[in-house]
Design an enzyme around this catalytic site. Structure first.
Site, PDB file in Angstrom:
ATOM      1  CG  ASP B  65      -0.345  -0.162   2.529  1.00  0.00           C
ATOM      2  OD1 ASP B  65       0.702  -0.838   2.622  1.00  0.00           O
ATOM      3  OD2 ASP B  65      -0.877   0.383   3.514  1.00  0.00           O
ATOM      4  CG  HIS B 142       5.354  -1.015  10.008  1.00  0.00           C
ATOM      5  ND1 HIS B 142       4.167  -1.134  10.668  1.00  0.00           N
ATOM      6  CD2 HIS B 142       5.074  -1.284   8.697  1.00  0.00           C
ATOM      7  CE1 HIS B 142       3.214  -1.455   9.804  1.00  0.00           C
ATOM      8  NE2 HIS B 142       3.741  -1.551   8.610  1.00  0.00           N
TER       9      HIS B 142
END
Lengths: 307, 307
Positions: B65, B142
């Site tokens: 994304d 992340h």
């Protein structure tokens, strides 16, 4: 229901709100996607196509404008919790591309991809089928390995004419044999042909997708008598040399393909970003083949009603 | 002009007309793109951002994304005849992905890609600069290697106060030295400090992009006093555990990051597809940090005017 919905009509790069190539075939409530340019998943959402009813993905060739929506779409199917396997028919390199992208993003899909490399099939042979539909490949001539697809209904079962059977005094026990197309002989010696008690079947409908390709005689034999033909028309005929050089067709050539293959209807797409107004392409195609339409984003062509 | 235009605000998958992550920084008529989710090139067209003024591409991490618009955009730049080299700052794997895609499509770009792997830089160090602007990386936390970016104006040259210089009787030949910040001594023995004849400079403006990240104290030091902070807010705080597990932040955490770093304004984005209505996320963030806005598609935040 047998229809084609256009998701993208632009060649090479998006332009004038036109997306790159993608189409959805809808057959009896199941969907089959042909090509998957960037933004295909947004277009599917826009036209409310249910992701979880996509039963197959068919990729003509590995140019970016035909595949770059694939990694995102497959990941989204997983996010929306698809469980059933997805068959993909594409040139072998697509598998390598998907694997590399998913490796770097540490992505693991919830469902199985059943990958079939198009290099392993012969043109004309059936590569995929359901109980009602079969798909075969059409060999195209582009700058890289490229195939079109032919979606064809199987021969339909003919409906049984009960009134006629009763009129002929046929006992019920013979009905099943007759329905399956067998001729019979009654106990009184009378012969009955299945033909006599079966209604004529609707002719099978078919859809052919031809993009991208240089126009040539070779693939026309695969298109003979199809109901609806999508043929790329990247350029106007005044750019015929450029079309030939880049492995594309002109609107005129698309219409010749339709005329020479005796199709019922033609739709043209894969338009160059140089054309804002597409009417000159449509007008050019209509000279040779009147029943032509533009394959524009959102348009839906119903093979039973719109031909 | 120093502004940020939002091209995509959706996390993981497009939803409710929201595209996946991408933003354009505009600084004095040049553009810098941060992240490049699927559809970025369509968004650039929609908002009439001139492709040929993009002077750098900055990619935070390799989740689809944030990158899947890259191969299409770079190919389109080539189609639209870009000639000047394009610097790309991204995790190393992106180069491999682009090379594989272009190999299979036999694509050759017209211009040079200057690829810089983010693995080769230290957080906080300047990785890119122009005469007016510098960019450094912010280490985020992340599921995979991920960095934010800090765009900061360089210290501005202070304007020279001619009237004051004349009033002080300074001969013209000393002006240049003073403009450059040097103190001087006149022939009559009088000492003049540059300070006395320079207007105060506007404080340098700065923009920090933090997506995707689990909230933690470590990166806050990089955000201290920035003018505008974009911070991801994938979830509401009621899903704080899910945020932690997936390496994301909640709207509340985003607002705490803004408050604790003393930023002027906060914008939140990267919204989960579970939220159709985004107002609850905005309201939650505003509890801790009032000057918050939603980073929605098409919105433009001017760092001089809108803070």
């Amino acid at each position: 229901m047998f229809s084609v919905r256009i998701l993208g009509s632009s060649s090479a790069t998006p332009a004038f709100q036109r997306f790159t190539s993608s189409q959805v075939i809808s057959y009896n409530d199941r969907y089959y996607l042909i090509d998957c340019g960037e933004g295909t998943q947004m277009q599917l959402q826009k036209y409310r196509i249910k992701y979880n009813r996509i039963d197959g993905l068919f990729i003509s060739h590995l140019h970016g404008d035909h595949i770059l929506g694939t990694p995102g779409l497959l990941a989204s199917l997983s996010i929306f919790d698809r469980k059933s396997p997805l068959p993909i028919y594409a040139p072998r390199g697509l598998k390598e591309i998907l694997e590399l992208i998913y490796k770097h993003s540490d992505t693991h899909l919830n469902y199985e991809i059943q990958f079939h490399a198009l290099e392993d099939f012969e043109p004309g042979n059936v590569i995929f089928q359901t109980d009602r539909l079969e798909v075969s490949i059409i060999p195209l001539q582009h700058r890289i390995f490229c195939n079109g697809f032919l979606f064809r209904e199987k021969n339909k079962r003919r409906k049984f004419n009960f009134y006629k059977a009763r009129e002929l005094g046929i006992p019920k026990k013979y009905f099943q044999l007759l329905k399956l197309g067998n001729d019979i002989q009654l106990e009184n010696g009378k012969k009955i042909k299945a033909e006599e008690v079966l209604f004529p079947a609707d002719p099978p409908l078919s859809y052919a997708y031809c993009s991208d390709t240089r126009y040539n005689e070779h693939y026309l034999s695969y298109l003979k008598d199809v109901s609806l033909l999508y043929h790329e028309a990247t350029f106007l005929d005044e750019l015929r040399n450029r079309a030939g050089d880049t492995g594309h067709s002109t609107a005129k050539e698309a219409s010749l393909a339709a005329k020479r293959s005796n199709v019922s209807k033609l739709i043209i797409g894969h338009f160059s970003a140089r054309y804002k107004d597409l009417n000159p392409l449509l007008e050019e195609a209509k000279i040779e083949f009147t029943n032509t339409d533009l394959a524009l984003e959102g348009r839906k062509f119903d093979l039973r009603k719109d031909l």
